[in-house]
Design an enzyme around this catalytic site. Structure first.
Site, PDB file in Angstrom:
ATOM      1  N   CYS A   1       0.863  -1.190   0.000  1.00 32.66           N
ATOM      2  CA  CYS A   1       0.000   0.000   0.000  1.00 32.66           C
ATOM      3  C   CYS A   1       0.892   1.230   0.000  1.00 32.66           C
ATOM      4  O   CYS A   1       1.962   1.222   0.603  1.00 32.66           O
ATOM      5  CB  CYS A   1      -0.864   0.033   1.261  1.00 32.66           C
ATOM      6  SG  CYS A   1      -2.353  -0.939   1.125  1.00 32.66           S
TER       7      CYS A   1
ATOM      8  N   GLU B   1       2.152  -3.588  -5.857  1.00 30.45           N
ATOM      9  CA  GLU B   1       1.063  -4.568  -5.877  1.00 30.45           C
ATOM     10  C   GLU B   1      -0.125  -4.016  -6.645  1.00 30.45           C
ATOM     11  O   GLU B   1      -0.414  -2.829  -6.585  1.00 30.45           O
ATOM     12  CB  GLU B   1       0.641  -4.874  -4.435  1.00 30.45           C
ATOM     13  CG  GLU B   1       0.724  -6.333  -4.116  1.00 30.45           C
ATOM     14  CD  GLU B   1       0.318  -6.638  -2.684  1.00 30.45           C
ATOM     15  OE1 GLU B   1      -0.773  -6.211  -2.285  1.00 30.45           O
ATOM     16  OE2 GLU B   1       1.093  -7.275  -1.980  1.00 30.45           O
TER      17      GLU B   1
END
Length: 535
Positions: A391, A425
């Site tokens: 994140c 990601e």
């Protein structure tokens, strides 16, 4: 009799656009409540980002165009199991039988165990970035030959310009491309490099700032691993798991957060304790991120809280900017509080309380009162997918000031020290995608423009070399070249053309980029987590 508006209804709702003009976009009613004998409606504007969702009064609803939710009809699902069609396209409420549907597989945050999956909510068209034009995937080098360049004939190619929030992406790319005449096959490279280890010749024009980069001819291949993947990967620890996405989590639940000298209006739902969601303001200690229900509680907490910086090791400091490395196992409470705060501004990730497998890198700005949090990124201790970011978030008061690119640059500096290439990601948020595309564009153009002729020969470089210099994964290098519309296929050759427009636009963008990471100020020793048992 007055028509009763229920959850799932759709109708136009009055709102102000960015120019402060009235508009009536179609919206869905997600919830209805009564406050002081007045009805309030929580609306989601269809095709707009969820951060614009809000409570509105009845006078802003256009009742003449009211659409009631359709009755649920039983329909067979893809795998033959019975399921129910949601009452509206935005409602993703599933029956338990439908949970095994593998429409977009995605493990949940922090856990590697398989969990029920759902479709990932797409980025709304308003904020969606146009995809790269379709380009054949780059070749394997088994049959590739080096090309010799004959600068006699010149062709003019006009490329489409891209408009975006990105300074790089909005450049027009009109330039002169050279015709290539292939020579006899040269030395063959290792076949397992996916074509990215083949030499690219860089041709300088008479004007020293313009260049063309030549890539090898293609080989028929069904494998897309050489180029950009055909679809975003849906694996990784923090990919959105929509099985918990019910009507509650679709609504913002915190009105306002006070963090140090800033008051933040959350964009999305975050699972803070239920009793705190009714407060007009949620108070956070800006150093330990503990949440408190009143200003008095915060003041009492501050007399006892000794922290003036995030826990963990300070691994970087230059000027007023510092980075702290926090272990999700050793500093569990801080890490969970950081995730709760971040979830207020990240919609596409699901929050779990297992922070053990993660490291958190918190960027701070220093003044006489302490080290104030600006943003952070998290990272798996062990990633099987070469992820170097899970994140990433810049807090709203610090957005649009270059801190996002600084966080991204820092994540790649860590990858360089580790001797690895990395990639963020997936899926990225709309704002995350913009930041990464801008960073990749500037970083790769910087490399290409710095190439110098070698003993009078034209400078040469491979995709793998660009990847090794920058630590950007080669798929991201290729997709960026495609996105910038630099890659063209001509007479069996891939050609990259850097026009004067691209060069000038890049130089303008780099002049504005004042914040940079200085690798000499980084004091970081990577750990081998695979040898540490349970970390």
């Amino acid at each position: 009799a007055a028509v009763e508006i229920v959850e799932g209804c759709r109708l136009p709702v009055l709102r102000k656009n960015q120019e402060h003009e009235d508009e009536w976009p179609l919206a869905e009613i997600l919830s209805v409540k009564e406050v002081s004998a007045r009805k309030l409606f929580y609306v989601h504007y269809i095709d707009f980002n969820k951060r614009l969702d809000e409570w509105v009064t009845g006078d802003r609803l256009d009742m003449k165009k009211l659409q009631f939710p359709k009755k649920e009809a039983k329909t067979p699902t893809k795998n033959g199991l019975p399921g129910s069609r949601p009452s509206s396209p935005e409602r993703e409420v599933r029956k338990s039988l439908d949970l095994n549907q593998q429409s977009a597989t995605a493990p949940s945050r922090g856990k590697t165990l398989p969990t029920p999956k759902r479709k990932v909510e797409p980025v709304p068209p308003v904020t969606q970035v146009p995809p790269a034009p379709p380009v054949p995937s780059l070749p394997s080098s088994a049959e590739a030959s080096q090309a010799s360049v004959f600068p006699a004939v010149r062709d003019t190619n006009t490329f489409k310009s891209r408009e975006d929030h990105d300074p790089i992406a909005s450049l027009t790319t009109n330039g002169n491309a050279r015709r290539i005449i292939p020579s006899q096959p040269g030395r063959k490279r290792k076949a397992n490099c996916g074509g990215t280890d083949e030499m690219i010749k860089v041709l300088q024009y008479n004007k020293p700032q313009s260049a063309s980069v030549f890539l090898p001819p293609p080989e028929d291949s069904q494998d897309s691993s050489d180029g950009i993947p055909s679809a975003p990967r849906m694996t990784g620890s923090l990919v959105s798991d929509r099985s918990h996405d019910d009507i509650v989590t679709r609504m913002k639940n915190i009105e306002c957060i006070e963090l140090g000298r800033h008051r933040l209006k959350p964009w999305y739902f975050s699972p803070y304790p239920q009793e705190l969601t009714t407060l007009p303001i949620l108070y956070l200690c800006e150093f330990c991120l503990k949440y408190l229900k009143s200003l008095k509680c915060l003041q009492r907490h501050l007399t006892k809280c000794n922290l003036r910086h995030p826990p963990g090791n300070e691994i970087y400091r230059k000027g007023t900017i510092s980075f702290f490395e926090i272990d999700g196992r050793k500093n569990k409470t801080y890490s969970q509080n950081l995730c709760l705060l971040a979830k207020c501004f990240l919609d596409h990730k699901t929050l779990y309380y297992d922070t053990d497998p993660f490291l958190f890198y918190v960027m701070t700005e220093y003044d006489s009162k302490g080290f104030h949090i600006v943003g952070y990124f998290s990272k798996e201790k062990e990633s099987t997918e070469d992820y170097n970011v899970a994140c990433i978030l810049t807090l709203p008061p610090y957005q649009r000031r270059g801190y996002g690119k600084l966080l991204i640059e820092f994540s790649y500096e860590l990858s360089k020290v580790e001797g690895k290439t990395g990639t963020p990601e997936k899926p990225l948020s709309d704002l995350g995608l913009l930041s990464y595309r801008s960073y990749w564009s500037q970083t790769i153009l910087e490399i290409l423009m710095d190439l110098k002729p070698d003993n009078g020969e034209r400078p040469q470089i491979t995709i793998n070399e660009i990847s090794e210099i920058t630590s950007v994964k080669k798929e991201d290098v290729i997709s960026t070249l495609q996105y910038l519309n630099l890659i063209n296929y001509y007479k069996g050759q891939y050609i990259l053309t850097l026009s004067e427009d691209i060069v000038e636009g890049h130089e303008r963008a780099m002049q504005k980029r004042h914040l940079r990471i200085d690798s000499k100020c980084l004091h970081f020793t990577p750990k081998d987590w695979s040898k540490r048992g349970k970390w």
